[in-house]
Design a protein around this motif. Structure first.
Motif, PDB file in Angstrom:
ATOM      1  N   GLU A 115     -12.414  12.122   3.965  1.00  0.00           N
ATOM      2  CA  GLU A 115     -13.436  12.134   5.006  1.00  0.00           C
ATOM      3  C   GLU A 115     -14.817  12.377   4.408  1.00  0.00           C
ATOM      4  O   GLU A 115     -15.811  11.818   4.886  1.00  0.00           O
ATOM      5  N   GLU A 116     -14.907  13.161   3.372  1.00  0.00           N
ATOM      6  CA  GLU A 116     -16.182  13.376   2.672  1.00  0.00           C
ATOM      7  C   GLU A 116     -16.697  12.040   2.121  1.00  0.00           C
ATOM      8  O   GLU A 116     -17.878  11.714   2.245  1.00  0.00           O
ATOM      9  N   PHE A 117     -15.796  11.265   1.530  1.00  0.00           N
ATOM     10  CA  PHE A 117     -16.187   9.959   1.016  1.00  0.00           C
ATOM     11  C   PHE A 117     -16.612   9.039   2.152  1.00  0.00           C
ATOM     12  O   PHE A 117     -17.640   8.357   2.056  1.00  0.00           O
ATOM     13  N   ARG A 118     -15.849   9.005   3.223  1.00  0.00           N
ATOM     14  CA  ARG A 118     -16.181   8.134   4.356  1.00  0.00           C
ATOM     15  C   ARG A 118     -17.573   8.453   4.900  1.00  0.00           C
ATOM     16  O   ARG A 118     -18.355   7.548   5.203  1.00  0.00           O
ATOM     17  N   GLN A 122       0.830  -1.201   0.000  1.00  0.00           N
ATOM     18  CA  GLN A 122       0.000   0.000   0.000  1.00  0.00           C
ATOM     19  C   GLN A 122       0.869   1.256   0.000  1.00  0.00           C
ATOM     20  O   GLN A 122       1.928   1.289   0.611  1.00  0.00           O
ATOM     21  N   THR A 123       0.364   2.297  -0.682  1.00  0.00           N
ATOM     22  CA  THR A 123       1.009   3.602  -0.594  1.00  0.00           C
ATOM     23  C   THR A 123       0.647   4.198   0.752  1.00  0.00           C
ATOM     24  O   THR A 123      -0.242   3.709   1.459  1.00  0.00           O
ATOM     25  N   SER A 124       1.301   5.287   1.120  1.00  0.00           N
ATOM     26  CA  SER A 124       0.994   5.907   2.411  1.00  0.00           C
ATOM     27  C   SER A 124      -0.453   6.394   2.453  1.00  0.00           C
ATOM     28  O   SER A 124      -1.112   6.301   3.486  1.00  0.00           O
ATOM     29  N   PHE A 125      -0.989   6.892   1.334  1.00  0.00           N
ATOM     30  CA  PHE A 125      -2.384   7.346   1.344  1.00  0.00           C
ATOM     31  C   PHE A 125      -3.328   6.158   1.488  1.00  0.00           C
ATOM     32  O   PHE A 125      -4.314   6.234   2.220  1.00  0.00           O
ATOM     33  N   GLU A 126      -3.057   5.075   0.786  1.00  0.00           N
ATOM     34  CA  GLU A 126      -3.906   3.890   0.917  1.00  0.00           C
ATOM     35  C   GLU A 126      -3.895   3.384   2.347  1.00  0.00           C
ATOM     36  O   GLU A 126      -4.931   3.017   2.890  1.00  0.00           O
ATOM     37  N   ASN A 137      -8.180 -12.657   7.471  1.00  0.00           N
ATOM     38  CA  ASN A 137      -6.752 -12.933   7.666  1.00  0.00           C
ATOM     39  C   ASN A 137      -5.892 -11.692   7.464  1.00  0.00           C
ATOM     40  O   ASN A 137      -4.809 -11.755   6.887  1.00  0.00           O
ATOM     41  N   GLY A 138      -6.398 -10.520   7.907  1.00  0.00           N
ATOM     42  CA  GLY A 138      -5.633  -9.284   7.824  1.00  0.00           C
ATOM     43  C   GLY A 138      -5.574  -8.632   6.461  1.00  0.00           C
ATOM     44  O   GLY A 138      -4.827  -7.680   6.265  1.00  0.00           O
ATOM     45  N   ALA A 139      -6.345  -9.126   5.503  1.00  0.00           N
ATOM     46  CA  ALA A 139      -6.335  -8.555   4.157  1.00  0.00           C
ATOM     47  C   ALA A 139      -7.744  -8.160   3.730  1.00  0.00           C
ATOM     48  O   ALA A 139      -8.722  -8.777   4.152  1.00  0.00           O
ATOM     49  N   LEU A 140      -7.833  -7.123   2.918  1.00  0.00           N
ATOM     50  CA  LEU A 140      -9.122  -6.716   2.371  1.00  0.00           C
ATOM     51  C   LEU A 140      -9.713  -7.852   1.545  1.00  0.00           C
ATOM     52  O   LEU A 140      -8.993  -8.581   0.879  1.00  0.00           O
ATOM     53  N   CYS A 141     -11.042  -7.990   1.603  1.00  0.00           N
ATOM     54  CA  CYS A 141     -11.740  -9.037   0.846  1.00  0.00           C
ATOM     55  C   CYS A 141     -12.550  -8.411  -0.281  1.00  0.00           C
ATOM     56  O   CYS A 141     -13.293  -7.461  -0.060  1.00  0.00           O
ATOM     57  N   ALA A 201      -6.008   5.732   4.361  1.00  0.00           N
ATOM     58  CA  ALA A 201      -7.427   5.580   4.055  1.00  0.00           C
ATOM     59  C   ALA A 201      -8.007   4.363   4.756  1.00  0.00           C
ATOM     60  O   ALA A 201      -9.050   4.448   5.404  1.00  0.00           O
ATOM     61  N   VAL A 202      -7.342   3.230   4.638  1.00  0.00           N
ATOM     62  CA  VAL A 202      -7.850   2.001   5.263  1.00  0.00           C
ATOM     63  C   VAL A 202      -7.784   2.114   6.775  1.00  0.00           C
ATOM     64  O   VAL A 202      -8.739   1.765   7.480  1.00  0.00           O
ATOM     65  N   ALA A 203      -6.695   2.641   7.309  1.00  0.00           N
ATOM     66  CA  ALA A 203      -6.544   2.768   8.762  1.00  0.00           C
ATOM     67  C   ALA A 203      -7.609   3.686   9.354  1.00  0.00           C
ATOM     68  O   ALA A 203      -8.095   3.442  10.463  1.00  0.00           O
ATOM     69  N   SER A 204      -7.998   4.713   8.612  1.00  0.00           N
ATOM     70  CA  SER A 204      -9.006   5.650   9.135  1.00  0.00           C
ATOM     71  C   SER A 204     -10.379   5.004   9.261  1.00  0.00           C
ATOM     72  O   SER A 204     -11.247   5.507   9.970  1.00  0.00           O
ATOM     73  N   MET A 205     -10.578   3.863   8.592  1.00  0.00           N
ATOM     74  CA  MET A 205     -11.873   3.190   8.596  1.00  0.00           C
ATOM     75  C   MET A 205     -11.946   2.062   9.622  1.00  0.00           C
ATOM     76  O   MET A 205     -13.034   1.608   9.959  1.00  0.00           O
TER      77      MET A 205
END
Length: 103
Positions: A53-56, A2-6, A24-28, A9-13
């Protein structure tokens, strides 16, 4: 990888009402379009077409709307359909607002 933005993004969710499906720790992703919609949203936000955040918040709203009209055990539930609807909403709003990407 993942890039830093990715990662941001995932961590913020995580632990929030809009947490994506994990195993198992991975997106499905059940279908290729789900992975593509995920990547498109992250890329458009990263490139400044809308705020993450607007998208979230749009995604949380879509999930809540689905839950308000369906039983939680409804087999028609698809997280990424809500994701796609939220993406359409924020993209359309961004276009009508004349928002230009940063960078």
């Amino acid at each position: 990888m993942q890039t830093s933005f990715e990662h941001f993004a995932v961590a913020s969710m995580m632990g929030q009402p809009d947490t994506p499906p994990y195993a198992n720790g991975a997106l499905c992703f059940a279908e290729p379009w789900e992975r593509q919609a995920f990547g498109l949203a992250v890329a458009l936000a990263r490139d400044g077409h809308f705020e993450w955040e607007e998208f979230r918040q749009a995604l949380i709203s879509e999930i809540a709307a689905w839950e308000a009209t369906h039983n939680r055990s409804d087999p028609g539930w698809n997280y990424y359909e809500c994701w796609l609807t939220a993406l359409e909403r924020v993209t359309e709003a961004s276009l009508f607002a004349g928002h230009r990407p940063t960078g």
